[in-house]
Design an enzyme around this catalytic site. Sequence first.
Site, PDB file in Angstrom:
ATOM      1  N   SER A 138     -33.374  21.607 -63.673  1.00 60.40           N
ATOM      2  CA  SER A 138     -32.874  22.402 -62.109  1.00 60.40           C
ATOM      3  C   SER A 138     -34.222  22.340 -61.090  1.00 60.40           C
ATOM      4  O   SER A 138     -35.596  23.423 -62.052  1.00 60.40           O
ATOM      5  CB  SER A 138     -32.224  24.132 -62.223  1.00 60.40           C
ATOM      6  OG  SER A 138     -32.045  24.074 -60.759  1.00 60.40           O
ATOM      7  N   TYR A 151     -25.355  29.021 -64.098  1.00 60.48           N
ATOM      8  CA  TYR A 151     -25.789  27.163 -64.151  1.00 60.48           C
ATOM      9  C   TYR A 151     -27.560  27.042 -64.061  1.00 60.48           C
ATOM     10  O   TYR A 151     -27.773  27.108 -65.040  1.00 60.48           O
ATOM     11  CB  TYR A 151     -25.700  26.849 -62.572  1.00 60.48           C
ATOM     12  CG  TYR A 151     -26.203  25.247 -62.944  1.00 60.48           C
ATOM     13  CD1 TYR A 151     -25.866  23.880 -63.572  1.00 60.48           C
ATOM     14  CD2 TYR A 151     -27.086  24.936 -62.010  1.00 60.48           C
ATOM     15  CE1 TYR A 151     -26.576  23.332 -63.646  1.00 60.48           C
ATOM     16  CE2 TYR A 151     -27.563  23.726 -61.691  1.00 60.48           C
ATOM     17  CZ  TYR A 151     -27.516  22.930 -62.193  1.00 60.48           C
ATOM     18  OH  TYR A 151     -28.453  21.938 -62.792  1.00 60.48           O
TER      19      TYR A 151
END
Length: 285
Positions: A138, A151
Amino acid sequence: MSKTIFITGTSTGFGKLTAITLSNAGHTVIAGMRGTNGKNEAVAKELAALSNVEVVDIDVTNDESVTKAFEQTLAKHGTIDVLINNAGVAGYGVWESWTLDQIRNMFEVNFYGVIRTYQAVLPSMRKAKNGLIINLTSGASGHTLPFMGPYLASKFGIESITEGIQDELSEFGIENVSIQPGVYPTEMNNGQKSGLQADKADIIAEYGEEAAAKFNALGGALFGKMAQYDMNPQTIADGILSLVNMEKGTRPLRLPLDAIAQGTDQEFITARAEIKAKWLSAYSN
C-alpha cells in the site's frame, strides 16, 4: 524472454489486469483465484480463454489449497519464474471496534497468505537459483492512517517480509520487490468487494458521529484525489510488467506507483533507506 508467472487474486482488480497484461506480453500466466467452479466461474472462463493463461483454484488462507496449486503448477511447467502476491482484502473501522477474530481474518489473507506462497515457491526458486517475487502492499504501508489500522498493519508486515528476506535470498539469485499503490478505482475501493470491516457494533456506536465524520472526511479526500488524478489501475499492471522485464540485479526493493503522492512516497523510501544505512553502520562499528 517468456516467463512462467503465478499471480494470486486474479478474479478482479489489479490481479485480473495484470494477468491480461502479462499474457498479452507473451508470458505464461498462472492465474490464481478462489471459486473457479463457483462465484468466480465466469471470470475464470474469461481468463482461461486468453492465450498463455491457465487458471488455477487457490485459497491463500488454506495451507492445503496453496500447496496443491503450486505443486500442480510446478509439475506441469517445471518452474515458476515470477510470483506476484496480489490477493488481498481491505477493511475499515476504529481500532477498538475490531474483534481479534476479524483481525486474524484480515491477516490470514494479507499476511499469512503471502507467507504460504513464499513457502510453496521458494524451494523450486532456490533450486533454480533464480526468481522474482512481487508483493503488492500500500502507498501508506510505511506509516499508518486512522480507521485503517489492521489493514495497514498487515501491509506493513509484507513490507517487512520483502525487506528482510531480500538479503537472505540474494545468494540464490531471488529478488523481491514491493509495489506500493495509491488509491485506485478497483473493486476493493468502489464497494463491489465488501472486505472485512470492524465488527464490534457497540464500540462503533460509542465513538459516535464525530468518528464517523472524521472517517467520511478522510474517505472523501482520498476518493476526491483519485478522481482528480484520474488514477488508472492499468498503471499497476504496467508497473509489474516493467519489473518482470527489467534486467536481473537492477530491480528496486520498493516501487511506489502513486501519482497523488507527488513524489513524497519515493522521498520517504529514500529517507528510510538512508536512515537504515546509518543504523546498520552504528551497529557494525
